[in-house]
Design a protein around this motif. Structure first.
Motif, PDB file in Angstrom:
ATOM      1  N   TRP B  43      -1.528  -5.898 -10.944  1.00 37.72           N
ATOM      2  CA  TRP B  43      -0.984  -6.668  -9.504  1.00 37.72           C
ATOM      3  C   TRP B  43      -2.056  -6.880  -8.553  1.00 37.72           C
ATOM      4  N   GLN B  45      -2.528  -8.698  -4.576  1.00 37.40           N
ATOM      5  CA  GLN B  45      -1.454  -9.024  -3.325  1.00 37.40           C
ATOM      6  C   GLN B  45      -2.494  -9.604  -2.281  1.00 37.40           C
ATOM      7  N   HIS B  81       4.890 -14.306  -6.547  1.00 39.66           N
ATOM      8  CA  HIS B  81       5.721 -14.240  -5.520  1.00 39.66           C
ATOM      9  C   HIS B  81       5.231 -14.744  -4.238  1.00 39.66           C
ATOM     10  N   PHE B  83       5.815 -15.408  -0.125  1.00 39.20           N
ATOM     11  CA  PHE B  83       6.869 -14.658   0.968  1.00 39.20           C
ATOM     12  C   PHE B  83       6.226 -15.355   2.465  1.00 39.20           C
ATOM     13  N   GLN B  85       6.191 -15.242   5.971  1.00 38.86           N
ATOM     14  CA  GLN B  85       6.375 -14.085   7.165  1.00 38.86           C
ATOM     15  C   GLN B  85       7.018 -14.686   8.577  1.00 38.86           C
ATOM     16  N   ASN B 143      11.513 -17.282   0.584  1.00 39.56           N
ATOM     17  CA  ASN B 143      10.582 -16.499  -0.535  1.00 39.56           C
ATOM     18  C   ASN B 143      10.901 -17.191  -1.977  1.00 39.56           C
ATOM     19  N   VAL B 176       2.417 -14.292   2.139  1.00 44.15           N
ATOM     20  CA  VAL B 176       2.271 -13.078   1.402  1.00 44.15           C
ATOM     21  C   VAL B 176       2.342 -13.405  -0.110  1.00 44.15           C
ATOM     22  N   THR B 178       2.100 -12.081  -4.130  1.00 43.92           N
ATOM     23  CA  THR B 178       1.957 -11.250  -4.978  1.00 43.92           C
ATOM     24  C   THR B 178       2.103 -11.674  -6.586  1.00 43.92           C
TER      25      THR B 178
ATOM     26  N   GLY C  78       3.794  -3.875  -4.161  1.00 42.22           N
ATOM     27  CA  GLY C  78       4.901  -3.981  -5.165  1.00 42.22           C
ATOM     28  C   GLY C  78       5.746  -5.233  -4.673  1.00 42.22           C
ATOM     29  N   LEU C  79       7.140  -5.305  -5.206  1.00 45.63           N
ATOM     30  CA  LEU C  79       8.047  -6.002  -4.985  1.00 45.63           C
ATOM     31  C   LEU C  79       9.300  -5.388  -4.692  1.00 45.63           C
ATOM     32  N   ILE C 146      11.093  -9.292  -1.491  1.00 42.14           N
ATOM     33  CA  ILE C 146      10.383  -9.006  -0.393  1.00 42.14           C
ATOM     34  C   ILE C 146       8.954  -8.313  -0.853  1.00 42.14           C
ATOM     35  N   PRO C 147       7.989  -8.729  -0.379  1.00 38.28           N
ATOM     36  CA  PRO C 147       6.631  -7.857  -0.885  1.00 38.28           C
ATOM     37  C   PRO C 147       6.722  -6.450  -0.337  1.00 38.28           C
ATOM     38  N   ILE C 148       6.157  -5.465  -1.086  1.00 35.44           N
ATOM     39  CA  ILE C 148       6.013  -4.098  -0.663  1.00 35.44           C
ATOM     40  C   ILE C 148       4.275  -3.926  -0.370  1.00 35.44           C
ATOM     41  N   ASN C 154       6.687  -5.657   3.652  1.00 36.92           N
ATOM     42  CA  ASN C 154       5.757  -6.349   4.518  1.00 36.92           C
ATOM     43  C   ASN C 154       6.338  -7.708   4.913  1.00 36.92           C
TER      44      ASN C 154
END
Lengths: 182, 182, 182
Positions: B43, B45, B81, B83, B85, B143, B176, B178, C78-79, C146-148, C154
């Motif tokens: 992972w 990010q 991914h 995203f 904001q 997203n 963001v 990921t 994570g996601l 959505i990112p975690i 997040n």
């Protein structure tokens, strides 16, 4: 012994929630215990090419599942990602029963995005349906993620996967499918 | 010896499918066999901030790849991914060559969402372009998920990542990102 | 000793990037070192049912977090994936403060998709709001990722999760939520 409560209820939730899976990799146990091997994180990725479709919205769930159903059956919990490699078609999820819904959706798309000689587009070399197709592609999107539960796409009763073809001329369409889960 | 068929063909499929990767964690072998270490789930990010852009659609693929390309090169198979904001801009995938396509898309957005004194919005304190920007943000979305194959975004030949700025006033925009895969 | 730089800065980036997490599974160390167990890849999946809502856009972030907040707190990176199992409602991310934004968005949707006797729909058996609801569902979509980061969604300061109900008649709506990360 395993830090694994796969498929079980982890803690007392309200009646509105059902825990489908909760998982931490059972390190050091997988190889010695073949029955656990299905629970190791897995990735699979394929490119599926759908044959040319006429302009409009098409239900493609069964075509897609025919290609990936066997691989997906090995995932107890995870996510299936669908990515259309084109900019003049789209992927969406919608009603899976009445073909009128798909026809009406095409009717809407053709009405909301102007086409023809009165349309204001600068990008016209590839035909009057080209620029409208690009816009519709961003409206509905080219990527979808669907949960996998017990080896199957966990969609609602009336949901299906649609390929929306926005061009008048038929061409094959490629979808990159990525499965990730346990 | 390894339960690993990375990059190989797992079983006989029809000509329309190509298996890109199939993977189960090679437990107990990774550390002893450094050449396999790249295949462990990973992972990453990051938050990338793009400088202010004028209202309209902007191709940002190369700007994004400049920031994450090195990390992404370590993933043989996975998902990226993105995203955004913010609620008055959007991320979408569309044509990567002719800037007219981006201009025409902005033309469409400005026509389909009413703006100015005749528009029916209650939310007007932040200017006439504010409420239309919120609507456009949900139409195109904030997203995106794109497959990673062999260290690169596996998009189609003509696809690119667009940041659509829906406000007249320029502000930086945060994304963001990921990465998850093997 | 561990191939783990969780939460650290991996290499010198420009000021516009912050590395939030970078991770490779610490094989063979997790069980012997309980403090690392949180860093193992995890999956969790639940179905949350939201009570009936009137037609329009509804901010549901706090309702959703009440149901998944505890599980999510265990994920450092994570996601979170949200999948609405319906074809006449949608999920989107938009402004979380002024309810006028939600009302204005419903106003837009009702204007852009024709409804009533003058509308061109063939699919009308289930009422005048049914076919428009299907179209709005594909416009805004039924799936979000959505990112975690550090146990929380997040999102940006002004972002919230909206459930958009496109039918006049109220029914409960199911959302399959899948968490994946470390």
């Amino acid at each position: 012994m395993l830090p694994l409560s796969f498929g079980g209820i982890a803690k007392p939730f309200s009646g509105r929630i059902s825990v489908k899976c909760e998982y931490t990799i059972p390190l050091r146990t997988t190889i010695n215990n073949p029955s656990d091997s299905m629970a190791s994180p897995k990735w699979a990725q394929k490119t599926v090419t759908l044959p040319p479709q006429r302009r409009g919205c098409h239900l493609v769930t069964s075509k897609i599942m025919k290609e990936i159903g066997q691989e997906m059956s090995g995932f107890k919990c995870g996510l299936a990602h669908f990515f259309l490699q084109h900019t003049s078609a789209s992927l969406t999820i919608n009603e899976n029963y009445d073909s009128d819904v798909r026809d009406d959706t095409e009717t809407f798309l053709s009405r909301v995005v102007p086409e023809g000689t009165s349309a204001p587009w600068k990008h016209t070399l590839e035909g009057p349906d080209d620029m409208p197709a690009h816009i519709k592609s961003s409206m509905f999107g080219c990527n979808l993620t669907i949960p996998i539960t017990d080896g199957k796409l966990n969609m609602g009763t009336w949901q299906g996967l649609w390929l929306c073809e926005h061009r008048d001329s038929a061409t094959p369409r490629r979808i990159v499918i990525t499965l990730n889960g346990i």
